[in-house]
Design a protein around this motif. Structure first.
Motif, short mmCIF file in Angstrom:
data_model
loop_
_atom_site.label_atom_id
_atom_site.label_comp_id
_atom_site.label_asym_id
_atom_site.label_seq_id
_atom_site.Cartn_x
_atom_site.Cartn_y
_atom_site.Cartn_z
N ASP A 46 24.30 -63.97 69.77
CA ASP A 46 25.11 -64.09 70.89
C ASP A 46 25.62 -62.35 71.32
OD1 ASP A 46 24.85 -66.76 70.67
OD2 ASP A 46 27.04 -66.99 69.59
N ARG A 47 25.67 -61.57 70.21
CA ARG A 47 26.00 -60.40 70.41
C ARG A 47 25.19 -59.45 71.18
NH1 ARG A 47 26.96 -55.92 65.48
NH2 ARG A 47 27.34 -54.04 66.85
N PHE A 48 23.65 -59.71 70.94
CA PHE A 48 22.71 -58.93 71.42
C PHE A 48 22.08 -59.69 72.60
CE2 PHE A 48 23.47 -57.04 67.27
CZ PHE A 48 23.87 -55.76 67.71
N GLY A 49 22.09 -61.08 72.90
CA GLY A 49 21.68 -61.70 73.94
C GLY A 49 20.39 -62.46 73.54
N PHE A 50 19.94 -62.61 72.43
CA PHE A 50 18.80 -63.33 71.84
C PHE A 50 18.94 -64.68 72.62
CE2 PHE A 50 18.63 -59.91 68.76
CZ PHE A 50 17.31 -59.34 68.94
N GLY A 51 17.72 -65.17 72.73
CA GLY A 51 17.58 -66.51 73.42
C GLY A 51 17.71 -67.73 72.43
N PHE A 52 17.36 -67.47 71.18
CA PHE A 52 17.61 -68.31 70.21
C PHE A 52 17.57 -67.48 68.68
CE2 PHE A 52 13.18 -68.49 70.53
CZ PHE A 52 12.68 -68.41 69.10
N ALA A 53 18.28 -68.42 67.57
CA ALA A 53 18.25 -67.78 66.33
C ALA A 53 17.41 -68.87 65.42
CB ALA A 53 19.69 -67.52 65.89
N THR A 54 16.80 -68.48 64.48
CA THR A 54 15.96 -69.31 63.46
C THR A 54 15.70 -68.59 62.43
OG1 THR A 54 13.93 -70.49 63.40
CG2 THR A 54 13.84 -68.48 64.40
N ASP A 55 15.49 -69.39 61.06
CA ASP A 55 15.20 -68.92 59.80
C ASP A 55 13.69 -68.99 59.95
OD1 ASP A 55 14.78 -71.76 59.49
OD2 ASP A 55 16.29 -71.81 57.86
N SER A 56 12.92 -69.68 60.76
CA SER A 56 11.53 -69.71 60.69
C SER A 56 10.81 -68.60 61.36
CB SER A 56 11.09 -71.18 61.17
OG SER A 56 9.58 -71.29 61.34
N VAL A 57 9.92 -68.02 60.75
CA VAL A 57 9.12 -66.85 61.17
C VAL A 57 8.14 -67.52 62.29
CG1 VAL A 57 7.15 -65.10 61.08
CG2 VAL A 57 9.30 -65.26 59.50
N PHE A 61 7.51 -66.82 66.27
CA PHE A 61 6.08 -66.51 66.77
C PHE A 61 5.41 -67.51 67.70
CE2 PHE A 61 5.06 -63.52 62.88
CZ PHE A 61 6.00 -62.75 63.31
N ASP A 62 6.11 -68.64 67.68
CA ASP A 62 5.69 -69.81 68.53
C ASP A 62 6.03 -69.66 69.82
OD1 ASP A 62 3.47 -70.72 66.95
OD2 ASP A 62 5.19 -72.44 65.98
N ALA A 63 7.06 -68.71 70.08
CA ALA A 63 7.69 -68.70 71.19
C ALA A 63 7.16 -67.69 72.61
CB ALA A 63 9.24 -68.14 71.11
N GLY A 64 6.19 -67.43 72.33
CA GLY A 64 5.46 -66.72 73.63
C GLY A 64 5.84 -65.27 73.36
N LEU A 65 5.77 -64.37 72.46
CA LEU A 65 6.22 -63.34 72.19
C LEU A 65 5.00 -62.20 72.72
CD1 LEU A 65 7.92 -63.13 68.73
CD2 LEU A 65 8.88 -63.69 70.78
N ASP A 66 5.51 -61.03 73.01
CA ASP A 66 4.57 -59.89 73.13
C ASP A 66 4.50 -58.90 72.16
OD1 ASP A 66 3.89 -60.57 76.04
OD2 ASP A 66 5.95 -59.86 76.47
N ALA A 67 5.66 -59.12 71.31
CA ALA A 67 5.71 -57.99 70.30
C ALA A 67 6.89 -58.55 69.47
CB ALA A 67 6.32 -56.73 70.83
N VAL A 68 6.91 -57.95 68.25
CA VAL A 68 7.88 -58.28 67.09
C VAL A 68 8.41 -56.88 66.61
CG1 VAL A 68 6.07 -58.56 65.32
CG2 VAL A 68 8.49 -59.70 65.15
N VAL A 69 9.77 -56.98 66.21
CA VAL A 69 10.56 -55.66 65.65
C VAL A 69 10.91 -56.49 63.98
CG1 VAL A 69 12.57 -54.31 65.55
CG2 VAL A 69 11.40 -54.89 67.80
#
Length: 352
Positions: A46-57, A61-69
């Motif tokens: 919520d603080r940084f405006g992520f679309g969702f939070a998960t404990d599963s990599v 990775f299934d969320a249609g990413l371009d890049a990962v930090v």
């Protein structure tokens, strides 16, 4: 232009105090999801405006990413980075990139196959004065490198000694996320000054010079800590050049970081000193050149690398000053230093 869709794996101290605030403030970034552990992950979302939070990599990775930090504890970097590259993602991975040389060079190969960008955010590699030093070396101003000194010292007694809370005031007193002792001062997770800080100075050195360590004879000292606080090594590089490497974790709080590189060549000497903000070229033909450095430019900060990562992805830049190859050379040097120390200073061959 569409925004770069970024996911984050790891949501601890450095991510929440440096990377996330920077990325959240950019219009060209969409923070798709954050992956981590612990009850505060929803707050980070919520603080940084992520679309969702998960404990599963995998879910991330299934969320249609371009890049990962990637800002997980040190010993988890490799598995996440390898999976991201196999998915064809661009990767920004915190240092140390890995704890083992075989894993580091495995990531080099995976990145080549993926054809994506991989950046390890070493802040000093992007300073204007280090870029100027790089130009001098690339122009051949010191000739063939024959000897080099690479030294670093930091005000990090508490961080590596098991009491990292005091570091919050130095870095960002507004963050509620404290550095974890299990990352910085636990040997089983890659804690210690070599992996935590010498990685900076050595990666800067390897980017500047293009050298690679061939053999290392080193020693470390813990001074009562569970991990190394002091590091020293004699290095033979692949060109035959000789070098010395040193590190110390125990500057007094408030002192400036020491990053001191002195490169002796067949045609001159280059001095780079971040603490006293000096870059000086002294050639044997009498020519001397110094770089104008803005006050406090030598202080460490890591604002440029995440931006450069985005610029590489979008094509706005082609300059990666801390590539996967540079990081791999740092990893193999540190692994050899620690192995040599464990063998009572016996010289260790880094690669064939």
């Amino acid at each position: 232009m569409s925004r770069v869709r970024i996911g984050a794996v790891g949501a601890g101290w450095w991510a929440t105090s440096n990377h996330f605030p920077l990325l959240a403030g950019r219009e060209d970034v969409e923070l798709v999801g954050v992956c981590g552990l612990g009850p505060d992950l929803g707050t980070v979302r919520d603080r940084f405006g992520f679309g969702f939070a998960t404990d599963s990599v995998d879910e991330l990775f299934d969320a249609g990413l371009d890049a990962v930090v990637i800002t997980t504890p040190h010993d988890l970097h490799f598995g996440v980075a390898a999976a991201a590259l196999d998915r064809g993602l661009h990767v920004l991975c915190e240092k140390p990139m890995t704890l083992r040389a075989d894993q580091a060079w495995d990531l080099v190969e995976r990145r080549e196959r993926a054809g994506t960008h991989f950046l390890v955010p070493y802040g000093w590699n992007y300073k204007p004065f280090t870029v100027a030093a790089k130009r001098m070396l690339d122009a051949g101003d010191v000739g063939d490198i024959q000897y080099a000194l690479c030294h670093m010292a930091s005000p990090t007694r508490g961080l590596f000694g098991g009491d990292p809370a005091h570091m919050l005031e130095r870095w960002d007193s507004s963050t509620a996320t404290a550095p974890q002792a299990s990352t910085w001062s636990a040997p089983e997770h890659g804690g210690g000054y070599a992996h935590g800080q010498v990685t900076h100075s050595s990666a800067l050195f390897f980017w500047l010079t293009g050298l690679r360590a061939a053999t290392v004879a080193g020693r470390v000292a813990n001074a009562g800590s569970a991990v190394d606080l002091f590091d020293a090594a004699v290095v033979r590089f692949d060109t035959g050049a000789l070098g010395t490497l040193s590190g110390a974790a125990t500057l007094a709080d408030g002192d400036k970081y020491q990053v001191d590189l002195r490169i002796f060549g067949s045609e001159g000497v280059l001095l780079l000193d971040a603490e006293r903000e000096r870059v000086i070229l002294s050639r044997y033909d009498g020519r001397r050149e110094s770089v104008d450095i803005a006050p406090d430019e030598g202080e460490y900060e890591c604002l440029v690398p995440p931006v450069r990562f985005l610029e590489l992805i979008t094509g706005a830049s082609t300059e990666n000053n801390s590539s996967v190859e540079v990081a791999a050379r740092s990893v193999e040097l540190i692994e050899a230093l620690l192995a040599s120390s464990a063998a009572n200073g016996k010289e260790v061959r880094v690669h064939d």
